[in-house]
Scaffold this active site. Structure first.
Site, PDB file in Angstrom:
ATOM      1  N   GLU A 297      13.419  12.993  29.674  1.00 25.35           N
ATOM      2  CA  GLU A 297      13.713  12.052  28.588  1.00 25.35           C
ATOM      3  C   GLU A 297      13.139  10.689  28.915  1.00 25.35           C
ATOM      4  O   GLU A 297      13.278  10.198  30.035  1.00 25.35           O
ATOM      5  CB  GLU A 297      15.228  11.837  28.383  1.00 25.35           C
ATOM      6  CG  GLU A 297      15.928  12.868  27.577  1.00 25.35           C
ATOM      7  CD  GLU A 297      17.411  12.563  27.418  1.00 25.35           C
ATOM      8  OE1 GLU A 297      17.794  11.378  27.275  1.00 25.35           O
ATOM      9  OE2 GLU A 297      18.182  13.531  27.444  1.00 25.35           O
TER      10      GLU A 297
ATOM     11  N   GLU B 189      22.430  14.693  32.611  1.00 29.24           N
ATOM     12  CA  GLU B 189      23.065  13.407  32.889  1.00 29.24           C
ATOM     13  C   GLU B 189      24.561  13.529  33.139  1.00 29.24           C
ATOM     14  O   GLU B 189      25.378  12.949  32.408  1.00 29.24           O
ATOM     15  CB  GLU B 189      22.847  12.445  31.724  1.00 29.24           C
ATOM     16  CG  GLU B 189      21.417  12.061  31.520  1.00 29.24           C
ATOM     17  CD  GLU B 189      21.268  10.765  30.722  1.00 29.24           C
ATOM     18  OE1 GLU B 189      22.280  10.088  30.480  1.00 29.24           O
ATOM     19  OE2 GLU B 189      20.137  10.433  30.378  1.00 29.24           O
TER      20      GLU B 189
HETATM   21  C1  GCO Z   1      21.478  10.348  27.146  1.00 28.44           C
HETATM   22  C2  GCO Z   1      21.245  11.634  26.504  1.00 28.44           C
HETATM   23  C3  GCO Z   1      20.659  11.557  25.144  1.00 28.44           C
HETATM   24  C4  GCO Z   1      20.573  10.204  24.464  1.00 28.44           C
HETATM   25  C5  GCO Z   1      19.335   9.435  24.853  1.00 28.44           C
HETATM   26  C6  GCO Z   1      19.157   8.125  24.109  1.00 28.44           C
HETATM   27  O1  GCO Z   1      20.746  10.042  28.015  1.00 28.44           O
HETATM   28  O2  GCO Z   1      22.369   9.620  26.722  1.00 28.44           O
HETATM   29  O3  GCO Z   1      20.596  12.572  27.283  1.00 28.44           O
HETATM   30  O4  GCO Z   1      21.562  12.394  24.535  1.00 28.44           O
HETATM   31  O5  GCO Z   1      20.608  10.376  23.105  1.00 28.44           O
HETATM   32  O6  GCO Z   1      19.390   9.131  26.210  1.00 28.44           O
HETATM   33  O7  GCO Z   1      20.132   7.211  24.454  1.00 28.44           O
END
Ligand code: GCO
Length: 482
Positions: A386, A201
């Protein structure tokens, strides 16, 4: 993605340049849920959980680890909502064996974790810390011994502070240092660690960390955004080359935060459409286009300006073995004449079902972003790296009977199966996350785990979602209700 969205919403207008404005729009999708014709995943579908070093490891001073920008940022009063730090987190630096046992008990075949750059190269360049590499070797060997495939993210936001002191991602040199770090890892672990995700990200770190000051390194400088975007993309290309040079049989991907950006008011509010296209360019296309097409959208190259040097686009446009997709929710935006970019975040349509962050729970958005990859980007192999759902924010203990989480995951997997049936080359799904952990600026008030972690006692308690995911991973058949 969480704070990426909520903080921007709280802040209102985005302080970009006028170049963020553009034409066109992303249309809202009326229907949130999709029903796949078949609920069966293939036998070789990869089921896993994802985590990130800074959010779980703790042990910030152990064994020669250097400081990261998050070590600095979390100690600035007011930056972390509950005043907490990640100095212990889930203590996974010491308790990684128990993490592995939990993953095994869930019958999951894969673990996505991230490696801490300052643990391995404490000042970001030069001397390598053998003890840091030893830790990841123990983790990788521990996973392999239990037949769990390791997926290592090289960089999940924890830049060595020493590199930030030299300008961080606004400095082109940081891209080269990422490649050196990648090479160290490839050479030491590439004989057994075969799957890599280069960046996590980058969109979130560039915008939240350099424009809005809500994440490390806590900067609010619109002039940095273009160079930061470009140097992160460049670092990604260089790191892919370095990994491939270190070992020839690696599977290398990178993780994009993808969110459909929708104009508030839908078809009726055409004046909001340029704002939607502006944010779509910054958060989605500024990353997908260079990596997968070797180009930048016009408004992004205007921001990048002189940071772009001859040959950079070819370096960035490396073949990748898979695209990682993090998906949580679509974003809604509106025109804001008071902001330099004319973009402000807007509320989801009235009556939308909302998650803990006030985001629209809309699984169709996942099918939509998978559709982009299929139709606009040559249909690469894809892993959902994710997806998941937080308890309502609170300092109270985690909710163990977490039917809402099971429902969220089930509905997103329905969308994923629908996209797969339409031709997406989707091979895996990683739940965010195994254990409740340090959720960046939200500290411990947001809990995403399949397993609760009591910070006072260290006790780990399985939630209902843990058993549900375990039975899904075993059968490969998506139940129609919790
Ligand atoms: C993000 C990260 C994670 C977060 C998850 C939950 O996307 O911010 O990859 O570290 O913890 O997305 O918000």
């Amino acid at each position: 993605m969480s704070e990426f969205q909520i903080n921007r919403r709280a802040l209102g207008g985005l302080a970009l340049g006028a170049t963020a404005l553009g034409l066109g729009a992303c249309e809202p999708t009326a229907k949130t849920d999709l029903q796949p014709a078949s609920r069966q995943f293939p036998k070789d579908f990869v089921w896993g959980v994802a985590s990130a070093a800074f959010q779980i490891e703790g042990s910030q001073q152990a064994d020669g680890r250097g400081k990261s920008i998050w070590d600095t940022f979390e100690r600035i009063p007011g930056k972390i909502i509950d005043g907490s730090t990640a100095s212990i987190a889930t203590d996974s630096y010491n308790r990684f064996g128990e993490d592995i046992d939990l993953i095994k008990a869930a019958g999951l075949g894969a673990y996505r974790f991230s490696m801490s750059w300052p643990r391995i190269v404490p000042t970001g360049q030069g001397a390598v810390n053998a003890a840091g590499l030893d830790y990841y070797e123990r983790l990788v060997d521990g996973l392999l011994a239990k037949d769990i495939v390791p997926y290592a993210t090289l960089y999940h936001w924890d830049l060595p502070q020493a590199l930030q002191d030299k300008g961080g991602w606004a400095n082109r040199d940081t891209a080269l240092r990422l490649a050196d770090y990648a090479s160290v890892i490839g050479q030491r672990l590439g004989d057994r660690l075969k799957r890599f995700i280069v960046l996590n990200e980058a969109a979130a770190q560039s915008i939240l960390g350099h424009l809005l000051g809500m994440h490390a390194p806590g900067l609010k400088d619109p002039a940095l955004l273009g160079p930061v975007i470009h140097h992160m993309n460049l670092g990604q290309g260089l790191a892919i080359q370095a990994l491939r040079a270190s070992q020839s049989d690696l599977s290398i991907g990178t993780t994009f935060a993808l969110q459909p950006v929708r104009a508030s008011g839908g078809d009726l509010a055409v004046w909001n459409r340029p704002a939607a296209e502006g944010l779509d360019a910054l958060s989605n296309r500024a990353w997908l286009d260079p990596a997968l097409k070797g180009t930048y959208p016009k408004r992004v190259s205007d921001l990048i300006g002189k940071a772009l040097m001859d040959g950079d686009m070819a370096t960035i446009h490396q073949p990748i073995d898979f695209a990682g997709v993090n998906y949580y929710a679509p974003a809604y935006v509106k025109l804001d004449l008071s902001s330099p970019s004319k973009i402000a975040l807007a509320k989801p349509p009235k009556g939308s079902e909302l998650d803990a962050f006030g985001r629209h729970i809309d699984p169709s958005g996942l099918a939509e972003v998978l559709g982009w990859l299929r139709k606009d980007y040559g249909n690469p192999q894809v892993m959902i790296t994710e997806n998941g759902c937080s308890d309502p924010f609170s300092s109270k203990p985690a909710i163990i009977k977490d039917t809402f989480r099971i429902t969220y995951i089930r509905r997103h997997l329905e969308a994923a199966l629908t996209a797969k049936a339409a031709g997406s080359a989707l091979n895996g799904y990683f739940v965010w996350t195994l254990l409740d952990n340090f959720e960046w600026a939200l500290g411990y008030t947001s809990k995403f785990g399949l397993v609760a972690h009591d910070r006072a006692t260290g006790v780990r308690t399985l939630k209902d979602s843990f058993g549900w995911v375990a039975s899904l991973a075993k059968s490969g058949t998506l139940p129609s209700r919790p």
